[in-house]
Scaffold this motif. Structure first.
Motif, mmCIF file in Angstrom:
data_model
loop_
_atom_site.group_PDB
_atom_site.id
_atom_site.type_symbol
_atom_site.label_atom_id
_atom_site.label_comp_id
_atom_site.label_asym_id
_atom_site.label_seq_id
_atom_site.Cartn_x
_atom_site.Cartn_y
_atom_site.Cartn_z
ATOM 1 N N ARG A 152 -64.181 52.366 25.648
ATOM 2 C CA ARG A 152 -65.314 52.189 24.594
ATOM 3 C C ARG A 152 -64.590 51.389 23.420
ATOM 4 N NH1 ARG A 152 -67.481 57.748 22.910
ATOM 5 N NH2 ARG A 152 -65.301 58.348 23.980
ATOM 6 N N ARG A 153 -65.214 50.380 22.822
ATOM 7 C CA ARG A 153 -64.612 49.758 21.723
ATOM 8 C C ARG A 153 -64.227 50.772 20.529
ATOM 9 N NH1 ARG A 153 -66.209 47.002 17.297
ATOM 10 N NH2 ARG A 153 -68.419 47.486 17.678
ATOM 11 N N ASN A 155 -63.436 51.655 16.915
ATOM 12 C CA ASN A 155 -63.691 51.251 15.480
ATOM 13 C C ASN A 155 -63.357 52.786 14.602
ATOM 14 O OD1 ASN A 155 -66.492 52.757 14.746
ATOM 15 N ND2 ASN A 155 -67.114 50.746 16.296
#
Length: 296
Positions: A152-153, A155
């Motif tokens: 998953r990205r 952040n």
């Protein structure tokens, strides 16, 4: 609401992250009440200065939760038994970095390090474990096979929310295992609300930090008020496994109260899988040990 700590006098507590913020406020209140406090800190010199400021009976031992070798060293250096372990220390991962053991910084510091510490110390804990979580867990998702967020990205907000949901699931499973084992030790989880702390005081975030601090001075708890949810867990007659937050508008500030958690934070099957993965990653399981790794 007054929180009477007098009954805790003479007992012994470990507070991680005791040099600043919530940990500092918690350790200061306990030391002032006659509790023997172990300040588990990365900066030993600052820890000694804090101990002198707090007065009372304070001991300083180095602990870096982002380094499992440091976690093991702390457990080896700690003498004797303790009444309370307060897993307070944590980070908001502003940059995508890794711990000394190669874990994503948020999950490694906020969950895997404290998990390993508690595993090592549990045979010596006599009364209670407090896990300082966050209502940010309600925005989180945990995949035990992707704790480093490689699928998953990444952040900062996602990493932080995942780490705090992991803490909630850990507390759920730890409470289940303690109850099944007939242990006298209880586990509690807390969220302090929004606290005016230095969590945003990082390089390249000066403007954002000033803005956050300005808003926090109006809408947030100060660190002493934020620490009250932890102190409430040590003194109030509430059920093991409880989650304690604050009663104010949007749960930003207020007095300690029993609090609701997300549906994912109540998933026992997910909690069990996360526990198994944490044991694997931290090498915490020892079938011959008396710690939580050996519980059914």
């Amino acid at each position: 609401m007054d929180i009477d700590l007098s009954a805790l006098s003479g007992r012994r507590a470990i507070v991680t992250g005791a040099t600043n913020g919530l940990g500092m406020a918690t350790a200061r209140a306990l030391a002032g009440a006659g509790v023997r406090v172990v300040l588990a800190v990365r900066d030993v010199d600052l820890g000694r200065r804090r101990a002198a400021e707090f007065g009372g009976d304070c001991e300083v031992i180095e602990l870096d939760l982002a380094n499992l070798a440091s976690v093991r060293s702390f457990a080896e250096r700690l003498d004797g038994r303790v009444d309370y372990l307060i897993n307070n220390a944590g980070v908001f991962p502003h940059t995508h970095t890794r711990t000394a053991d190669g874990f994503e910084l948020g999950i490694g510091t906020n969950f895997l390090g404290p998990f390993a510490l508690t595993s090592l110390l549990l045979p010596r804990i006599e009364r209670e474990i407090v896990l300082v979580a966050s209502d940010a867990h309600k925005a989180g998702h945990v995949d035990p096979e992707d704790l480093d967020l490689t699928r998953r990205r990444w952040n900062p907000a996602r990493a932080y929310a995942q780490s705090k949901l992991a803490v909630m699931l850990w507390g759920l499973e730890l409470d289940r295992r303690l109850r099944a084992d007939g242990s006298p030790v209880s586990v509690m989880m807390t969220t302090p609300g929004w606290v005016a702390s230095n969590i945003s005081n990082k390089p390249r975030l000066a403007l954002a930090h000033r803005a956050v601090q300005g808003a926090a001075s109006v809408f947030a708890n100060d660190v002493d008020a934020g620490a009250r949810t932890t102190l409430y867990c040590l003194t109030a007659p509430i059920a093991p496994g409880s989650y304690v937050g604050v009663d104010g508008l949007w749960a930003l500030r207020g007095e300690p109260v029993l609090f609701g958690r997300s549906s994912e934070a109540c998933d026992f099957e997910l909690a069990g899988r996360l526990w198994a993965k944490a044991e694997e990653l931290t090498a915490s399981r020892d079938p011959d040990a008396a710690g939580i790794g050996g519980m059914s």
